[in-house]
Design a protein around this motif. Structure first.
Motif, PDB file in Angstrom:
ATOM      1  N   ALA A 189       0.830  -1.207   0.000  1.00  0.00           N
ATOM      2  CA  ALA A 189       0.000   0.000   0.000  1.00  0.00           C
ATOM      3  C   ALA A 189       0.863   1.256   0.000  1.00  0.00           C
ATOM      4  O   ALA A 189       0.493   2.268  -0.604  1.00  0.00           O
ATOM      5  CB  ALA A 189      -0.933  -0.007   1.205  1.00  0.00           C
ATOM      6  N   GLN A 190       2.016   1.191   0.678  1.00  0.00           N
ATOM      7  CA  GLN A 190       2.912   2.342   0.713  1.00  0.00           C
ATOM      8  C   GLN A 190       4.304   1.886   1.114  1.00  0.00           C
ATOM      9  O   GLN A 190       4.465   1.012   1.971  1.00  0.00           O
ATOM     10  CB  GLN A 190       2.413   3.390   1.721  1.00  0.00           C
ATOM     11  N   LEU A 191       5.307   2.477   0.476  1.00  0.00           N
ATOM     12  CA  LEU A 191       6.699   2.241   0.844  1.00  0.00           C
ATOM     13  C   LEU A 191       7.299   3.571   1.269  1.00  0.00           C
ATOM     14  O   LEU A 191       7.345   4.515   0.482  1.00  0.00           O
ATOM     15  CB  LEU A 191       7.482   1.660  -0.338  1.00  0.00           C
ATOM     16  N   SER A 192       7.720   3.633   2.536  1.00  0.00           N
ATOM     17  CA  SER A 192       8.348   4.847   3.059  1.00  0.00           C
ATOM     18  C   SER A 192       9.842   4.619   3.193  1.00  0.00           C
ATOM     19  O   SER A 192      10.275   3.569   3.705  1.00  0.00           O
ATOM     20  CB  SER A 192       7.758   5.217   4.425  1.00  0.00           C
ATOM     21  N   VAL A 193      10.624   5.576   2.749  1.00  0.00           N
ATOM     22  CA  VAL A 193      12.084   5.452   2.778  1.00  0.00           C
ATOM     23  C   VAL A 193      12.680   6.732   3.345  1.00  0.00           C
ATOM     24  O   VAL A 193      12.275   7.842   2.979  1.00  0.00           O
ATOM     25  CB  VAL A 193      12.654   5.202   1.364  1.00  0.00           C
ATOM     26  N   ARG A 194      13.628   6.575   4.237  1.00  0.00           N
ATOM     27  CA  ARG A 194      14.352   7.712   4.801  1.00  0.00           C
ATOM     28  C   ARG A 194      15.830   7.388   4.810  1.00  0.00           C
ATOM     29  O   ARG A 194      16.229   6.259   5.137  1.00  0.00           O
ATOM     30  CB  ARG A 194      13.857   7.989   6.222  1.00  0.00           C
ATOM     31  N   LYS A 207      10.203   1.132   5.249  1.00  0.00           N
ATOM     32  CA  LYS A 207       9.021   0.601   5.907  1.00  0.00           C
ATOM     33  C   LYS A 207       7.928   0.405   4.873  1.00  0.00           C
ATOM     34  O   LYS A 207       7.584   1.334   4.128  1.00  0.00           O
ATOM     35  CB  LYS A 207       8.542   1.563   6.999  1.00  0.00           C
ATOM     36  N   ALA A 208       7.395  -0.810   4.837  1.00  0.00           N
ATOM     37  CA  ALA A 208       6.327  -1.132   3.892  1.00  0.00           C
ATOM     38  C   ALA A 208       5.015  -1.324   4.637  1.00  0.00           C
ATOM     39  O   ALA A 208       4.962  -2.044   5.643  1.00  0.00           O
ATOM     40  CB  ALA A 208       6.662  -2.399   3.113  1.00  0.00           C
ATOM     41  N   GLN A 209       3.994  -0.658   4.160  1.00  0.00           N
ATOM     42  CA  GLN A 209       2.646  -0.900   4.652  1.00  0.00           C
ATOM     43  C   GLN A 209       1.980  -1.865   3.688  1.00  0.00           C
ATOM     44  O   GLN A 209       1.880  -1.590   2.494  1.00  0.00           O
ATOM     45  CB  GLN A 209       1.852   0.397   4.739  1.00  0.00           C
ATOM     46  N   VAL A 210       1.549  -3.009   4.220  1.00  0.00           N
ATOM     47  CA  VAL A 210       1.038  -4.089   3.380  1.00  0.00           C
ATOM     48  C   VAL A 210      -0.452  -4.281   3.639  1.00  0.00           C
ATOM     49  O   VAL A 210      -0.895  -4.402   4.788  1.00  0.00           O
ATOM     50  CB  VAL A 210       1.799  -5.407   3.654  1.00  0.00           C
ATOM     51  N   GLN A 400       3.973  12.408   0.480  1.00  0.00           N
ATOM     52  CA  GLN A 400       4.268  10.974   0.385  1.00  0.00           C
ATOM     53  C   GLN A 400       4.916  10.631  -0.945  1.00  0.00           C
ATOM     54  O   GLN A 400       5.876   9.864  -1.016  1.00  0.00           O
ATOM     55  CB  GLN A 400       2.973  10.150   0.521  1.00  0.00           C
ATOM     56  N   ARG A 401       4.409  11.212  -2.006  1.00  0.00           N
ATOM     57  CA  ARG A 401       4.881  10.891  -3.356  1.00  0.00           C
ATOM     58  C   ARG A 401       6.300  11.375  -3.604  1.00  0.00           C
ATOM     59  O   ARG A 401       7.089  10.705  -4.290  1.00  0.00           O
ATOM     60  CB  ARG A 401       3.922  11.501  -4.377  1.00  0.00           C
TER      61      ARG A 401
END
Length: 845
Positions: A189-194, A207-210, A400-401
């Motif tokens: 659903a979303q991949l967050s990267v820092r 972090k992946a939201q699945v 987010q994008r």
């Protein structure tokens, strides 16, 4: 599995007419043009003829099939990346979505509304003009100086309703990807990267939201630039990078491509890949230094700890019909930015947020991006709860994008809302909520998705809301003393701003561009077509006003193009070099504007059809990271070497005083060693002895920068305006060599040739150099790449070369004086001159 629904659709006016073919992505104007129902709005007076389109509702429809196997998916989503704007989306007669913000991508579950076999997707777009009119009646807004009142109520590009460089073409349509996403077992659903630099290393946090309907495994991976792959199981992981390859701008790395790390989230079940999401990051730190210093309060970007002087420009939508702007045009746009030695582009807030493709390309190229949020020049009704929630959704979606991109340098709340607040000071609710939103609400919303990227509440900005917005000693300024303020072109030397993100000067577009939208009978600055394709009040008259300050007025229309462009370049160059010479006190110069959205007389350096104006070539010189610059006055001249490279530079600097006819009078050279990112003064000369020794009406100053035996730059300075000098007639000789994939042109002159201009009637591809000076007896070689649309022989035959001495002038001073007085007598110009022409006062800290 994903099924695109782009391609062939049909559309019609909602209240009348038969169905017509449509293309998606696209818009109603493009589809009406393709159907032969309206003329091209960019040509002639046609913009006036198509105004009715924005007043109508439009219905788009597509039929598609779904198989029984596809409907066995655990979930099915309708994906709409951009619906512009107010619309109802119906699937098989059921409403599944109400669109109300074109900056919000929609993803809605539709499995229950799909059926095996044929399905019908219908989207009704409501008139943006009528929607705005109705909203304005319910909630009055401050007057809009750029067109229809109340446009702040609709979340679409504000420039669709007109701007001082753009037409009134408020489009409706499906302007990005649309399709069905069939989910089997799970999806990312979303991949967050820092990413963060730590000591000599770096860490990447993923972090992946699945969204999960059955058993699956999530694997997180980092693929390094050298091909090394780091892998962790689970939905969260921290990857340590021992020897990181840092991301830099192109000028600091010296490389055309920057190192990127690919972060992936892969979902699998029974060794089958179910879904994958990827983002590419660069390892770097970006800071916006707002600390106090001896000059006031700073506004300085730092990349990996290195202070930057920002050499940038402002980007507007590259086409009023954005779906025509494809990958090829994007690459050409960014090639032009790097040709001009820009290290930052500002995505202006009255248009679109930049696309994924744009950011990906800037990441690769090492080009920083200043991203405005979509608010410009007006007060917005943030006090309306529904509007505020709509905007918050937009903020989260865009942050987010984009937040993982290394090219993203700063989030900026708005364009010029504080600067213009006096226009609605009587509407205190708007003033109060402007401060509340941009100074209290917006940044926490950003930080929920992006804890790292710098934020500034607006541009320009001072030390607090409406405090120091016009002051040079703090923050970021927009300076319009030249042009709107009618100040002389060297006015900016009086302004020691900390950072200038807008200043500009208009010029005419290239002759090839003009021929695209005007006929020979229209070739006059006061013709109806030229007035329609000039959106700035008195803009054409102002160009003449400034041309007349420097030159006699030309007799031929086409020479106005040439003179307007070189005057524009001179103004922007003088300001930029002044601020570069005072790097540290000033830390950025971003001229308005980089590009156009249609054929128009404007402030751009690159016209809509891809032709380089003189400013493009000038920017290549005055933005060069290692360059030479002259600060001249009646009393003295100083020769500077400007070094924005993060390495020591050994150079030789030479100045030459020359006679326009006979050549060298005297010269001197000196070797310098410059520390990283530091400037130096090479020569200082008093003018009084030179006046006694030489006739300065026929004398010029040339300065050259040499490194490793190669001349990097030559610049010339004249000691008065051209119309007051004894410039000779120059005989130019051009030798043309046809090589394998380019033309090689060598231009030679007998006498001083001012502003040598090469042009081709067959191509918009740029020359390697243009609008340059030649000293007596001097030669200069430039190249022009082959154009696939013509042979090299045809290209060679299309070349024309001229200099200033080839322009026939009207030397009647009364004619020029009358043109300048006309500008002064305009009430609009008087008001602008008072507002923009005043010198600001420093704010006390």
């Amino acid at each position: 599995m994903y099924k695109t629904l782009t391609g062939d659709w049909r559309f019609r006016r909602a209240d009348q007419g038969d169905w017509m073919p449509a293309k998606v992505p696209g818009c109603n104007f493009l589809d009406l043009m393709a159907a032969g129902k309206i003329p091209d709005p960019f040509v002639g007076m046609n913009e006036k003829e198509v105004g009715w389109v924005g007043h109508a509702d439009w219905v788009y429809e597509k039929q598609f099939t779904v198989t029984a196997e596809e409907l066995q998916a655990d979930a099915v989503y309708l994906r709409c990346d951009m619906l512009d704007t107010i619309c109802d989306v119906m699937l098989n007669g059921h409403r599944v979505l109400q669109g109300k913000n074109c900056f919000v991508p929609y993803r809605v579950p539709v499995k229950e509304r799909l059926q095996v076999g044929e399905n019908t997707l219908t989207i009704r777009f409501y008139s943006p003009v009528e929607y705005v009119s109705a909203a304005y009646k319910k909630c009055m807004t401050p007057m809009n100086s750029n067109g229809q009142n109340g446009i702040v109520h609709i979340r679409k590009p504000q420039c669709h309703f007109g701007w001082d460089w753009g037409p009134v073409l408020p489009v409706s349509g499906i302007t990005e990807e649309i399709g069905l996403d069939f989910v089997d077992t799970a999806r990312v659903a979303q991949l967050s990267v820092r990413q963060q630099l730590q000591g000599d290393g770096a860490v990447i946090t993923a972090k992946a939201q699945v969204e999960q309907y059955g058993d699956c495994t999530c694997t997180l991976q980092v693929t390094c630039p050298d091909g090394t792959v780091l892998t962790e199981k689970g939905t969260e992981a921290v990857f340590k990078i021992e020897k990181p390859e840092l991301w830099w701008t192109r000028e600091l790395s010296g490389k055309d491509r920057q190192p990127l790390y690919t972060v992936s989230a892969v979902l699998t079940a029974k060794e089958k890949e179910l879904d994958r999401a990827e983002k590419r990051v660069g390892l770097r730190t970006i800071e916006l230094n707002r600390e106090r210093d001896p000059y006031g309060m700073n506004f300085q970007f730092r990349l990996n700890g290195v202070p930057l002087f920002i050499k940038g420009s402002n980007l507007i939508p590259p086409d009023s019909f954005i779906t025509r702007f494809d990958d090829k045009k994007l690459e050409a746009l960014l090639d032009a930015a790097q040709f001009a030695n820009l290290n930052m582009l500002r995505v202006w807030g009255g248009g679109y947020y930049a696309s994924d493709a744009f950011y990906d390309a800037c990441d690769r190229r090492g080009l920083l991006v200043w991203q405005d949020f979509g608010f410009a020049c007006q007060a917005y009704p943030f006090f309306l709860p529904e509007f505020l929630e709509n905007v918050k959704t937009e903020v989260h979606a865009q942050v987010q994008r984009l937040c993982h991109h290394p090219s993203l340098a700063v989030w900026c709340g708005n364009n010029e809302i504080e600067d213009m607040h006096m226009a609605w000071v009587h509407m205190q609710k708007y003033v109060q909520w402007t401060e509340k939103f941009f100074y209290e609400i917006l940044e926490p919303e950003i930080r929920a998705e992006d804890p790292d990227t710098p934020y500034t509440p607006g541009s320009p900005v001072g030390i607090a809301h409406n405090e120091g917005v016009y002051s040079d000693n703090v923050g970021d300024t927009h300076l319009w003393g030249v042009w709107h303020g009618l100040q002389p072109m060297q006015y900016y030397r009086k302004r020691m701003t900390r950072f200038c993100s807008e200043f500009g000067f208009e010029s005419l577009p290239d002759a090839k561009a003009i021929r695209q939208y005007a006929k020979p009978g229209d070739y006059a600055l006061n013709s109806p077509v030229f007035n329609l394709h000039q959106k700035c009040a008195s803009g054409n008259d102002k160009m003449v006003y400034y041309i007349a300050s420097r030159f006699h007025l030309p007799r031929r229309f086409w020479d106005y193009i040439y003179l307007s462009q070189v005057t524009q370049d001179t103004c922007i160059a003088d300001a930029t070099e002044h601020w570069r010479r005072h790097k540290g006190q000033c830390n950025g110069a971003m001229y308005w504007q980089f590009n156009d959205c249609w054929g128009v007389c404007s402030w751009s350096s690159l016209d809509y059809y891809g032709n380089y104006k003189a400013l493009q070539y000038g920017a290549r010189r005055f933005n060069a990271p290692l360059s030479v610059s002259v600060e001249d006055s009646k009393e003295r001249f100083d020769v500077y070497v400007l070094n924005d490279l993060n390495a020591r530079q050994t150079v030789t600097v030479e100045y030459e005083l020359f006679d326009f006819v006979t050549g060298t009078l005297e010269k001197e050279k000196k070797k310098l060693l410059l520390p990283p990112v530091e400037n130096a003064v090479a020569f200082s000369r008093e003018m009084a002895p030179l006046r006694k020794k030489y006739d300065l009406r026929r004398t010029g100053l040339a300065v050259r920068l040499v490194q490793n035996g190669a001349c990097l730059q030559q610049k010339t300075v004249l000691f008065d305006q051209e119309k007051r000098l004894q410039l000779p007639g120059a005989k130019l000789h051009t030798k043309v060599e046809i090589q394998k994939d380019q033309l090689c042109l060598t231009v030679t002159t007998d006498r001083f040739a001012r502003l040598v201009h090469l042009e081709s009637s067959r191509t918009s591809l740029p020359f390697s150099d243009n609008y340059f000076d030649l000293l007596p007896g001097q030669s200069h070689t430039v190249t022009l790449a082959a154009d696939p649309d013509c042979t090299l022989r045809e290209l060679a035959e299309s070349i024309r070369v001229k200099s200033l001495s080839d322009v026939p002038f009207d030397r009647d001073p009364l004619h020029a004086a009358a043109k300048r007085i006309k500008v002064y007598l305009s009430p609009v110009n008087i008001g602008n001159a008072i507002h923009h022409g005043k010198l600001s006062k420093d704010i006390q800290l």
